[in-house]
Design a protein around this motif. Structure first.
Motif, PDB file in Angstrom:
ATOM      1  N   ARG A 146      42.343  39.294  67.866  1.00 21.23           N
ATOM      2  CA  ARG A 146      43.510  39.820  68.573  1.00 21.23           C
ATOM      3  C   ARG A 146      44.604  40.156  67.564  1.00 21.23           C
ATOM      4  O   ARG A 146      44.720  39.519  66.529  1.00 21.23           O
ATOM      5  N   VAL A 147      45.409  41.156  67.903  1.00 19.25           N
ATOM      6  CA  VAL A 147      46.507  41.601  67.046  1.00 19.25           C
ATOM      7  C   VAL A 147      47.826  41.213  67.715  1.00 19.25           C
ATOM      8  O   VAL A 147      48.156  41.718  68.794  1.00 19.25           O
ATOM      9  N   GLY A 148      48.574  40.318  67.083  1.00 19.41           N
ATOM     10  CA  GLY A 148      49.873  39.928  67.609  1.00 19.41           C
ATOM     11  C   GLY A 148      50.964  40.886  67.161  1.00 19.41           C
ATOM     12  O   GLY A 148      51.017  41.277  65.991  1.00 19.41           O
ATOM     13  N   VAL A 149      51.820  41.277  68.106  1.00 20.96           N
ATOM     14  CA  VAL A 149      52.983  42.121  67.828  1.00 20.96           C
ATOM     15  C   VAL A 149      54.209  41.224  67.959  1.00 20.96           C
ATOM     16  O   VAL A 149      54.611  40.863  69.067  1.00 20.96           O
ATOM     17  N   GLU A 150      54.794  40.870  66.840  1.00 16.37           N
ATOM     18  CA  GLU A 150      55.876  39.887  66.844  1.00 16.37           C
ATOM     19  C   GLU A 150      57.216  40.528  67.198  1.00 16.37           C
ATOM     20  O   GLU A 150      57.549  41.613  66.710  1.00 16.37           O
ATOM     21  N   VAL A 151      57.970  39.851  68.044  1.00 15.24           N
ATOM     22  CA  VAL A 151      59.363  40.240  68.280  1.00 15.24           C
ATOM     23  C   VAL A 151      60.102  39.986  66.973  1.00 15.24           C
ATOM     24  O   VAL A 151      60.333  38.835  66.582  1.00 15.24           O
ATOM     25  N   TYR A 152      60.465  41.084  66.294  1.00 15.57           N
ATOM     26  CA  TYR A 152      60.915  40.944  64.905  1.00 15.57           C
ATOM     27  C   TYR A 152      62.146  41.820  64.653  1.00 15.57           C
ATOM     28  O   TYR A 152      62.159  43.005  65.025  1.00 15.57           O
ATOM     29  N   PRO A 153      63.188  41.275  63.997  1.00 16.99           N
ATOM     30  CA  PRO A 153      64.407  42.059  63.752  1.00 16.99           C
ATOM     31  C   PRO A 153      64.129  43.327  62.944  1.00 16.99           C
ATOM     32  O   PRO A 153      63.388  43.314  61.963  1.00 16.99           O
ATOM     33  N   GLY A 154      64.719  44.426  63.389  1.00 10.28           N
ATOM     34  CA  GLY A 154      64.572  45.696  62.690  1.00 10.28           C
ATOM     35  C   GLY A 154      63.406  46.532  63.151  1.00 10.28           C
ATOM     36  O   GLY A 154      63.320  47.711  62.827  1.00 10.28           O
ATOM     37  N   SER A 155      62.489  45.939  63.912  1.00  8.67           N
ATOM     38  CA  SER A 155      61.347  46.697  64.416  1.00  8.67           C
ATOM     39  C   SER A 155      61.701  47.363  65.740  1.00  8.67           C
ATOM     40  O   SER A 155      62.716  47.039  66.362  1.00  8.67           O
ATOM     41  N   VAL A 156      60.864  48.283  66.193  1.00 12.16           N
ATOM     42  CA  VAL A 156      61.088  48.880  67.511  1.00 12.16           C
ATOM     43  C   VAL A 156      60.852  47.840  68.604  1.00 12.16           C
ATOM     44  O   VAL A 156      61.308  48.014  69.738  1.00 12.16           O
ATOM     45  N   HIS A 157      60.155  46.764  68.254  1.00 12.15           N
ATOM     46  CA  HIS A 157      59.887  45.674  69.196  1.00 12.15           C
ATOM     47  C   HIS A 157      60.691  44.431  68.787  1.00 12.15           C
ATOM     48  O   HIS A 157      60.154  43.336  68.621  1.00 12.15           O
ATOM     49  N   ASP A 158      62.018  44.620  68.643  1.00 16.49           N
ATOM     50  CA  ASP A 158      62.887  43.513  68.242  1.00 16.49           C
ATOM     51  C   ASP A 158      63.439  42.731  69.428  1.00 16.49           C
ATOM     52  O   ASP A 158      64.240  41.812  69.254  1.00 16.49           O
ATOM     53  N   THR A 159      63.033  43.089  70.632  1.00 16.99           N
ATOM     54  CA  THR A 159      63.377  42.357  71.853  1.00 16.99           C
ATOM     55  C   THR A 159      62.111  42.215  72.693  1.00 16.99           C
ATOM     56  O   THR A 159      61.115  42.917  72.472  1.00 16.99           O
ATOM     57  N   VAL A 160      62.160  41.331  73.670  1.00 17.32           N
ATOM     58  CA  VAL A 160      61.017  41.194  74.565  1.00 17.32           C
ATOM     59  C   VAL A 160      60.786  42.469  75.354  1.00 17.32           C
ATOM     60  O   VAL A 160      59.646  42.924  75.524  1.00 17.32           O
ATOM     61  N   SER A 161      61.862  43.090  75.836  1.00 10.73           N
ATOM     62  CA  SER A 161      61.683  44.313  76.625  1.00 10.73           C
ATOM     63  C   SER A 161      61.091  45.431  75.772  1.00 10.73           C
ATOM     64  O   SER A 161      60.231  46.197  76.238  1.00 10.73           O
ATOM     65  N   GLY A 162      61.517  45.553  74.516  1.00  9.68           N
ATOM     66  CA  GLY A 162      60.944  46.562  73.628  1.00  9.68           C
ATOM     67  C   GLY A 162      59.482  46.295  73.334  1.00  9.68           C
ATOM     68  O   GLY A 162      58.663  47.223  73.253  1.00  9.68           O
ATOM     69  N   THR A 163      59.123  45.011  73.202  1.00 13.19           N
ATOM     70  CA  THR A 163      57.729  44.641  72.973  1.00 13.19           C
ATOM     71  C   THR A 163      56.896  44.941  74.203  1.00 13.19           C
ATOM     72  O   THR A 163      55.776  45.468  74.093  1.00 13.19           O
ATOM     73  N   ALA A 164      57.420  44.616  75.381  1.00 16.28           N
ATOM     74  CA  ALA A 164      56.698  44.911  76.617  1.00 16.28           C
ATOM     75  C   ALA A 164      56.496  46.412  76.789  1.00 16.28           C
ATOM     76  O   ALA A 164      55.417  46.869  77.209  1.00 16.28           O
ATOM     77  N   LYS A 165      57.509  47.189  76.453  1.00 18.22           N
ATOM     78  CA  LYS A 165      57.402  48.652  76.523  1.00 18.22           C
ATOM     79  C   LYS A 165      56.296  49.156  75.592  1.00 18.22           C
ATOM     80  O   LYS A 165      55.454  49.977  75.990  1.00 18.22           O
ATOM     81  N   LEU A 166      56.276  48.640  74.369  1.00 18.47           N
ATOM     82  CA  LEU A 166      55.265  49.074  73.405  1.00 18.47           C
ATOM     83  C   LEU A 166      53.863  48.676  73.857  1.00 18.47           C
ATOM     84  O   LEU A 166      52.924  49.480  73.792  1.00 18.47           O
ATOM     85  N   LEU A 167      53.706  47.447  74.344  1.00 15.69           N
ATOM     86  CA  LEU A 167      52.379  47.005  74.784  1.00 15.69           C
ATOM     87  C   LEU A 167      51.886  47.824  75.968  1.00 15.69           C
ATOM     88  O   LEU A 167      50.679  48.092  76.085  1.00 15.69           O
ATOM     89  N   ALA A 168      52.796  48.226  76.831  1.00 16.30           N
ATOM     90  CA  ALA A 168      52.398  49.078  77.951  1.00 16.30           C
ATOM     91  C   ALA A 168      51.903  50.429  77.446  1.00 16.30           C
ATOM     92  O   ALA A 168      50.955  51.005  78.003  1.00 16.30           O
ATOM     93  N   MET A 169      52.518  50.948  76.400  1.00 15.32           N
ATOM     94  CA  MET A 169      52.073  52.217  75.816  1.00 15.32           C
ATOM     95  C   MET A 169      50.717  52.054  75.126  1.00 15.32           C
ATOM     96  O   MET A 169      49.866  52.942  75.199  1.00 15.32           O
ATOM     97  N   VAL A 170      50.517  50.926  74.464  1.00 14.75           N
ATOM     98  CA  VAL A 170      49.257  50.674  73.757  1.00 14.75           C
ATOM     99  C   VAL A 170      48.124  50.449  74.756  1.00 14.75           C
ATOM    100  O   VAL A 170      47.031  51.004  74.627  1.00 14.75           O
ATOM    101  N   ASP A 171      48.383  49.578  75.731  1.00 14.61           N
ATOM    102  CA  ASP A 171      47.447  49.316  76.826  1.00 14.61           C
ATOM    103  C   ASP A 171      46.054  48.947  76.306  1.00 14.61           C
ATOM    104  O   ASP A 171      45.055  49.559  76.653  1.00 14.61           O
ATOM    105  N   HIS A 172      46.019  47.927  75.453  1.00 19.99           N
ATOM    106  CA  HIS A 172      44.736  47.446  74.942  1.00 19.99           C
ATOM    107  C   HIS A 172      44.738  45.918  74.976  1.00 19.99           C
ATOM    108  O   HIS A 172      45.677  45.285  74.484  1.00 19.99           O
ATOM    109  N   PRO A 173      43.696  45.301  75.530  1.00 12.98           N
ATOM    110  CA  PRO A 173      43.699  43.842  75.685  1.00 12.98           C
ATOM    111  C   PRO A 173      43.682  43.073  74.374  1.00 12.98           C
ATOM    112  O   PRO A 173      44.034  41.887  74.362  1.00 12.98           O
TER     113      PRO A 173
END
Length: 310
Positions: A146-173
């Motif tokens: 599995r590939v973890g996408v960390e909520v990380y400062p400076g990334s497009v996924h620096d918040t939970v909502s941004g991470t959820a948005k990205l994972l929805a776009m990726v849509d891979h288990p």
């Protein structure tokens, strides 16, 4: 749920020291980050780390990767993705089922996390990140990782909502979220409430735990896990209720990391034990209340029955 020690905690110490400390305090595994291996030689370095961990009786639970999937240079993006794939394959070869990291950073002011990352990102940056993670998800799935996408400062996924948005776009288990409230607290007020984790329900694959005190637009991590502004009892129990398989604890502050990390392990265990004890007490009290209500109802009925004389 497993308890994992982040090797960044001991970034000034050799990897052998990390495993020895983890064994001493009963940690289930270690997250291996690039301070303790050379990403350019990831295959041999991860194999050596896994072998060393076996000697100490502590597994490498996770291997870190760093990325640049969102920048403007297509050659840099391709090289970054190729290295991430090598990291996935190296982890799989050693039976390590998780890699964790981020897609790259967008930065305007290093001293103010609030104006970087998602604050700068446009649709093209999210699409580049999503495209990269789709590729990594497919590759990882073939390797049982599995590939973890960390909520990380400076990334497009620096918040939970941004991470959820990205994972929805990726849509891979095979692509999951790694929540890190300490990384997001100063970036987004919404990320100060553990209920925000519900946005990641079904996709919360890993959890990073630390604490902080706000320092302008940055975080000051010179606090114990039980101190600072985060109510980590609430975060730990919320993450556990969502089925997270492991919590990884890190100390990112200055000074001697041994006392705070030793206390952190006990703190996480105590939080879970407290949660279980409170659940038993609530159940017992609710059963007593129900029994009392039934008893009161029966007594009232008897008192009002015909022929009772009263």
């Amino acid at each position: 749920m497993k308890l994992v020690l982040h090797s960044y905690t001991f970034r000034r110490y050799p990897l052998r020291h990390v495993f020895a400390v983890a064994a001493r305090h009963g940690w289930d595994g270690v997250e291996l980050v690039h301070f303790h291996f050379d990403p350019a030689r990831v295959e041999t370095e991860v194999a050596a780390a896994a072998a060393l961990g076996r000697h100490y009786g502590v597994e490498v639970y996770c291997v870190g990767y760093t990325g640049d999937f969102v920048g403007d240079d297509p050659a840099a993006r391709a090289a970054s993705l190729a290295l991430a794939e090598r990291t996935i394959a190296a982890a799989a070869e050693q039976g390590i089922a998780l890699v964790n990291g981020w897609s790259g950073t967008l930065e305007r002011d290093p001293d103010d996390w609030r104006v970087n990352g998602s604050a700068l990102a446009g649709p093209v940056h999210y699409e580049r990140a999503a495209e990269g993670y789709r590729r990594l998800g497919e590759y990882a799935a073939r390797h049982g990782v599995r590939v973890g996408v960390e909520v990380y400062p400076g990334s497009v996924h620096d918040t939970v909502s941004g991470t959820a948005k990205l994972l929805a776009m990726v849509d891979h288990p095979a692509v999951v979220a790694t929540a890190d409230p300490g990384n997001a607290y100063v970036v987004s007020p919404a990320d100060r409430d553990p209920a925000v984790l519900d946005q990641l329900a079904g996709r919360l694959g890993y959890f990073h735990l630390k604490n902080l005190r706000p320092d302008g637009g940055r975080a000051d991590f010179n606090v114990d896990t039980a101190d600072g502004v985060l109510d980590n009892y609430a975060w730990i129990t919320r993450a556990d209720s969502l089925g997270v398989p492991a919590i990884c604890v890190e100390y990112c502050g200055d000074g001697d990391p041994h006392p705070p990390i030793a206390r952190a392990g006990d703190y996480v265990r105590d939080c879970l034990a407290l949660r279980d004890d409170l659940a038993r007490r609530h159940a017992s009290a609710e059963a007593a209340e129900a029994a009392g209500e039934l008893s009161s109802t029966g007594t009232a009925a008897l008192a009002g029955a015909a022929g009772s004389g009263r």
